[in-house]
Design a protein around this motif. Structure first.
Motif, PDB file in Angstrom:
ATOM      1  N   LEU A   1       0.831  -1.203   0.000  1.00  0.00           N
ATOM      2  CA  LEU A   1       0.000   0.000   0.000  1.00  0.00           C
ATOM      3  C   LEU A   1       0.862   1.248   0.000  1.00  0.00           C
ATOM      4  CD1 LEU A   1      -2.761  -1.105   2.542  1.00  0.00           C
ATOM      5  CD2 LEU A   1      -3.011  -0.856   0.074  1.00  0.00           C
TER       6      LEU A   1
ATOM      7  N   SER B   1      -3.621  -4.933  -6.251  1.00  0.00           N
ATOM      8  CA  SER B   1      -4.494  -3.873  -6.740  1.00  0.00           C
ATOM      9  C   SER B   1      -3.729  -2.940  -7.658  1.00  0.00           C
ATOM     10  CB  SER B   1      -5.085  -3.076  -5.571  1.00  0.00           C
ATOM     11  OG  SER B   1      -5.856  -1.995  -6.047  1.00  0.00           O
TER      12      SER B   1
ATOM     13  N   LEU C   1       2.023   2.208  -3.292  1.00  0.00           N
ATOM     14  CA  LEU C   1       0.965   2.856  -4.062  1.00  0.00           C
ATOM     15  C   LEU C   1       0.729   4.290  -3.613  1.00  0.00           C
ATOM     16  CD1 LEU C   1      -1.674  -0.046  -4.198  1.00  0.00           C
ATOM     17  CD2 LEU C   1      -0.051   0.621  -5.967  1.00  0.00           C
TER      18      LEU C   1
ATOM     19  N   ARG D   1      -5.576  -0.230  -8.638  1.00  0.00           N
ATOM     20  CA  ARG D   1      -6.585   0.830  -8.626  1.00  0.00           C
ATOM     21  C   ARG D   1      -5.938   2.208  -8.637  1.00  0.00           C
ATOM     22  NH1 ARG D   1     -11.894  -0.120  -9.575  1.00  0.00           N
ATOM     23  NH2 ARG D   1     -11.567  -2.021  -8.394  1.00  0.00           N
TER      24      ARG D   1
ATOM     25  N   VAL E   1      -9.292  -0.342  -3.469  1.00  0.00           N
ATOM     26  CA  VAL E   1      -8.002  -1.032  -3.351  1.00  0.00           C
ATOM     27  C   VAL E   1      -8.139  -2.277  -2.480  1.00  0.00           C
ATOM     28  CG1 VAL E   1      -5.668  -0.854  -2.422  1.00  0.00           C
ATOM     29  CG2 VAL E   1      -6.603   1.007  -3.795  1.00  0.00           C
TER      30      VAL E   1
END
Length: 633
Positions: A517, A563, A520, A565, A553
């Motif tokens: 995460l 993911s 991202l 996204r 996500v």
């Protein structure tokens, strides 16, 4: 409560048939798979009344020994696996030993077979309430023939759910098509009501394979397809993927095979959609015929009764491999690939093959013999001269002014001839670019601009028309993506952390996927059993809906284990920025500017489509232009 008792063999088989035998096409699938497992080089399928009256499948495989015929129609009787270890690494199409028993319980089935070591064949039939097998001598070459008559005659409820004869045969035809695509080394013949529908010889060479693909998927598909072949980490992917311009309104031309088995898998579908994400127009579907080869031990085929679904041991590895391979294949598509398909469709496959690759040959290969272009030399204003088998190009640095061309035509129309000055100008102007066609760029050279929207270019293929805004939009978009990739995705702290109420499963994902995460651009903390705090989001997406982004996500992580996204939303933003930053309509470009745009298109990935999936350019071949003006008639 009634006492527990054993079901009769016939009823047990009929229950099993409800999972395996849905319609005549299901029977055809199971029988063809048995034939392929037997090593058949030819499979003949005869159908009557859509498969309800008769299904006959004959093969020239290894056959079944006479002493095994009666056992072949029993449940859980198979020669393909013997232990749990075999089940965990199934290499054959069938393995459960249920198909023949299930089919025989809802039809009148006979099986005739002979092995190479037997002097005569044997035939087994099942009849009676207890499904007793009756074996008798028969005449048959090496191989097997299975006849299934009166499907669902003893289960009228199932028969009511069957559709019309045309619909049921359509499903049978699609089944044979899938099996023919899965095994190029096997010949297939399909007949319906004594009429030949499909006749396919074994396709051993690359050209024969393409011909089979063309006959089953359509000539336009193979003309607009890119051949791919990639291998990494024990995985191999090869096959054909259609150009984004050859998209479909529905997903009816998508064939994916794992170790020769046709499957429908959400993981595969997601990887394909991700690879085609920014090159397909709204609600369009990609077309492909792809083959994935993996270690049988790394894929579980014992997931669904119909064996249409599989489960990969390492789904994320397979997903990444599929996505990266397809993404690279689409990124490497250049104008030459589009032109090859356009020229092949214009001239017909025969001439395209004769021309080499369908395009990359000289101009003679692009024109049909005896066409009007092979007539005497044609003169054009501006010093352009077209000789037989030769296409010429204007020099951008020596373009005539409009007044010069107008004066040239006025002099001719006046009947007084052309002045010496004009003749000298014509003689001095270069008549063509270098004769070596390999030096010419795929999109040719610009000659004009139409209504401030389209660029007209001349190439050896014919007339190239470019939507300059859409083309520049793609170029700008790809450059912005590269710049962003070099800088990495930066995060921006939120003044007030965003609090989200989620499930315990989603909250646990945040803890286990924290590093991913953060890559991202999302910094999320778990502050309660079912509560999250979003502290940072990607700087580019500061105006986006942060809560919806995080929930999307987490949903992707649950379904796919990863993911994209944030990348999708980021690219959507970059696409909007590129759209507003690109050259607008009614902007007058000079010839050098237009040629510069054409050269940028040839060097840019996915330049055949804008960010919204619309085509950026098209070609009208010389053959198509000749048809418009009835030349050569």
């Amino acid at each position: 409560m009634p006492h527990i008792h054993l079901l009769s063999p016939r009823l047990a088989n009929q229950i099993a048939a409800g999972e395996v035998v849905e319609r005549p096409a299901s029977v055809v699938k199971e029988l063809i798979e048995n034939a392929l497992d037997a090593g058949a080089s030819r499979v003949d399928v005869d159908i009557e009344q859509g498969g309800v009256k008769l299904i006959r499948v004959r093969d020239d495989g290894c056959g079944i020994a006479a002493e095994d015929l009666s056992l072949a129609l029993s449940r859980h009787a198979t020669s393909k696996i013997t232990s749990l270890d075999d089940l965990e690494a199934v290499a054959s199409l069938g393995f459960r030993g249920e198909a023949l028993a299930s089919i025989s319980s809802v039809s009148r089935l006979s099986l005739t077979s002979r092995t190479e070591n037997q002097e005569a064949a044997s035939k087994v039939e099942v009849e009676g309430r207890d499904m007793d097998a009756h074996v008798s001598p028969a005449a048959h070459p090496v191989g097997s023939t299975v006849e299934v008559r009166d499907l669902f005659f003893n289960t009228p409820a199932r028969r009511k759910f069957l559709r019309t004869e045309k619909t049921e045969f359509g499903h049978v035809e699609e089944c044979v098509r899938r099996q023919a695509l899965s095994r190029f080394d096997t010949g297939f013949n399909l007949r319906h009501n004594q009429r030949a529908v499909q006749s396919l010889r074994p396709a051993l060479s690359e050209l024969d394979r393409e011909r089979r693909i063309a006959s089953l998927c359509g000539q336009k598909f193979i003309d607009n397809a890119v051949v791919i072949s990639a291998e990494a980490t024990g995985l191999k992917l090869w096959g054909w993927v259609a150009l984004p311009t050859f998209s479909r309104s529905q997903a009816d031309l998508q064939y994916f095979f794992v170790n020769g088995r046709v499957i429908r898998d959400r993981l595969v579908a997601h990887a394909v959609r991700q690879a085609y994400r920014d090159v397909l127009y709204n609600n369009r579907h990609a077309a492909f015929v792809l083959y994935l080869e993996v270690d049988p031990g790394s894929v579980d085929v014992n997931v669904h009764p119909t064996k249409h679904e599989v489960r990969f041991r390492d789904g994320r590895l397979v997903h990444d491999f599929l996505f990266r391979t397809l993404h690279k294949a689409l990124a490497d598509v250049r104008p030459d690939d589009h032109l090859r398909g356009a020229v092949a469709q214009s001239l017909g496959r025969e001439n395209a093959v004769a021309a080499g690759t369908g395009f990359a040959a000289s101009a003679e290969g692009l024109r049909s013999p005896g066409s009007a272009a092979s007539e005497s030399t044609l003169g054009y204003p501006g010093g352009l001269e077209r000789t037989p088998g030769q296409v010429t190009h204007p020099d951008p640095q020596h373009q005539w002014q409009a007044s010069d061309q107008l004066g040239f035509y006025q002099a001719l129309n006046a009947g007084g001839g052309v002045s010496a000055g004009h003749q000298a100008r014509v003689a001095a102007a270069p008549s063509q670019m270098p004769e070596d066609s390999e030096q010419e760029p795929p999109l040719g050279y610009a000659i004009a601009q139409l209504h401030g929207i389209y660029i007209l270019a001349q190439s050896r293929a014919g007339l190239i028309m470019v939507d300059m805004h859409a083309a520049h939009e793609r170029i700008t978009y790809e450059r912005m993506k590269q710049a962003l990739a070099q800088q990495d995705l930066k995060s921006q702290p939120l003044l007030v952390p965003l609090s989200l109420a989620v499930s315990q499963k989603e909250a646990g994902l945040v803890e286990t996927h924290g590093d991913e995460l953060q890559q991202l651009g999302l910094v999320i903390e778990r502050i309660g059993p079912e509560t999250l705090a979003v502290r940072q989001i990607p700087a580019l997406l500061r105006g986006a809906d942060g809560e919806q982004l995080v929930r999307d996500v987490l949903s992707d992580l649950i379904e796919h284990g990863q993911s994209d996204r944030v990348q999708a939303v980021t690219q959507e933003l970059l696409g909007t920025m590129a759209c507003h930053g690109s050259v607008r309509a009614n902007r007058q470009l000079t010839v050098p500017e237009m040629n510069s745009l054409l050269r940028d298109m040839e060097a840019t990935e996915r330049s055949g489509q804008c960010n919204h999936g619309r085509p950026t350019w098209t070609v009208m071949t010389l053959a198509e232009l000749d048809k418009l003006f009835l030349r050569g008639r």
